[in-house]
Scaffold this motif. Sequence first.
Motif, PDB file in Angstrom:
ATOM      1  N   PRO A 229      55.299  43.395  40.687  1.00  0.00           N
ATOM      2  CA  PRO A 229      54.588  44.135  39.604  1.00  0.00           C
ATOM      3  C   PRO A 229      55.702  44.577  38.565  1.00  0.00           C
ATOM      4  N   TYR A 306      49.840  42.555  45.600  1.00  0.00           N
ATOM      5  CA  TYR A 306      49.944  42.601  44.191  1.00  0.00           C
ATOM      6  C   TYR A 306      49.577  41.117  43.571  1.00  0.00           C
ATOM      7  N   MET A 310      46.423  39.841  41.652  1.00  0.00           N
ATOM      8  CA  MET A 310      46.504  39.194  40.014  1.00  0.00           C
ATOM      9  C   MET A 310      46.052  37.800  39.880  1.00  0.00           C
ATOM     10  N   HIS A 336      53.654  39.985  35.087  1.00  0.00           N
ATOM     11  CA  HIS A 336      52.123  40.504  34.989  1.00  0.00           C
ATOM     12  C   HIS A 336      51.363  39.336  34.502  1.00  0.00           C
TER      13      HIS A 336
END
Length: 566
Positions: A229, A306, A310, A336
């Motif tokens: 992240p 994460y 995503m 990201h």
Amino acid sequence: MAPKIEYSVKEQPLGSTRHIRIVGIGAGASGLNMIRTLRLNLTDYELVVYEKNHDVGGTWFENRYPGCRCDIPSHNYQFSWKPKHDWTNFHAPAEEINDYLRQVCDDEGMREAIKTSHEVVSARWNERDGIWNLIIRDLGTGIEFDDHANFLLDGTGILNNWKWPDADGIGRYQGTLIHTARWPRGFDPSDKVIAVVGNGATGIQVLPELQKGAKKLYHVVRTPTWVPPPRIQSWKLMGQAEEILSKIQLDAQENFSQETIEKFKSDPEFYRTYVKEIEALVNNSFPIVLTNSPVQAFARAKVTEYMTAMLGGDEKLCEALIPDYPLGFRRMTPGHSYLQALTMPNVEVKTGGVVRFVPEGIELDSGEIIEADVVVCATGFDTSFCPRFPIVGRNGNLQDRWRKETPKAYMSCAVPGMPNYFAFLGPNGPIGHGSVFTLSEHIAKYITGIIKKCQVEGIKSIAPSQDAVDDYFEHISTFMPRVAWSAPGRSWFTNGQATGPVTALHPGSRIHFFHMLEKFRGEDWEYGYDNVKRNRFAYLGNGFSTKELDPKGDSTWYLDAPTIVA
């Protein structure tokens, strides 16, 4: 029988300096900082820095691909002695970093010491005279000329010599071929079919920018990579720096608000606190790469969670992109927008390596051919540490030695058999440990201290002993299995070798490296002296000291000196 050489006293006081000539190679961050460090600490010397590009900046002059930025927080990616208060983003873009370096160069009056568009063609050690004989090429005219140096300082850097994929037939491809380190100005990805090869830091940054306009984008991934992240999100997740981060304002793209920039400018105490707390967080990341540590296990679970989120839980993408090797084995770059871009309808991920180029595109090791208008190679740099030009010392050409054997250096900055030669972030330097700016400051102080010792103690040549380097490398080799960097697989930390030794990283934390360089271990070095008798104490001179002869000096300084030994 050779005549006996009589010893004679030098008619000069202790502390006298001899005139020396220093040649630096490269005017990136390390080269610029070295100019300042030499100015602050030496007298009676001359300096020239040769830079192959037409302006200063090094890596940040050359790398301008879309999305290019530093993955270290901007306020910690600067010289400690030249703070910048108005960085626009939490992670500064390449152009802004290069502007900063050019501004430093101009503000400090450094250009007078730098010859741009000049490259070193060869360097050869002259044992008799104790100098490096150099051949320099003026890239503007093509003319070559001779130069010399008592000390040769190599700041060419590790992420500088870019390379194409290890694939056949590159000349057969009939489309547009781009390497990210040589990005063509004005390139427009609109409505083009693009293949992006490589998913290291560069691939992670450039892909989202190309995806926005591409008609179709193929992403060729040979090895999965951990994509953590954003730093601020990670720190908050770990319960770190919440108080200081709550006092700054960022938008969705991590741009600082004008209010925050003004606070950095107007409140020195707040600015200093912010910089130091963020620096401490960057320094404290080393436990993550300890293979069996609780921090590694916790962070790996969170990054997996994460990435899965995503990627929208897409099983095919998760299988292709989430690694099974330890966190930190390859350099981790927050991405990201990268992970989100991979879920877009115009993007297709292809696993495997490129084996050859064909007229219409690239062929993968699966046999599949990808047709593309543009092939973008985010395939990194030659991290073999092999010099780009011949450097011939006592034991021959360093190029030949390091092509045949694992590159080894003394504390990353000096090499046996290479007198008066020092490098910034050579083999097993802390290149992946944080900001290169503060790293270069510590290395420069260490090297300058050695040069000063030679200048005032009559030392004509100095080089680390082979025994010292062998012992140091034995420690490195024994230590590395403790960390994720040595897990099986390919990374630039091992020069792309699946089973190679870790040659690009320091065996410890960033603070460990700084601590290691605090003291000069004279017992690890071999010396040659500039007096005919080779007497190591000839520098003691005529019985007087420069400390008592300097009319502006304080000859009773010892009354004020602290009694604590550092």
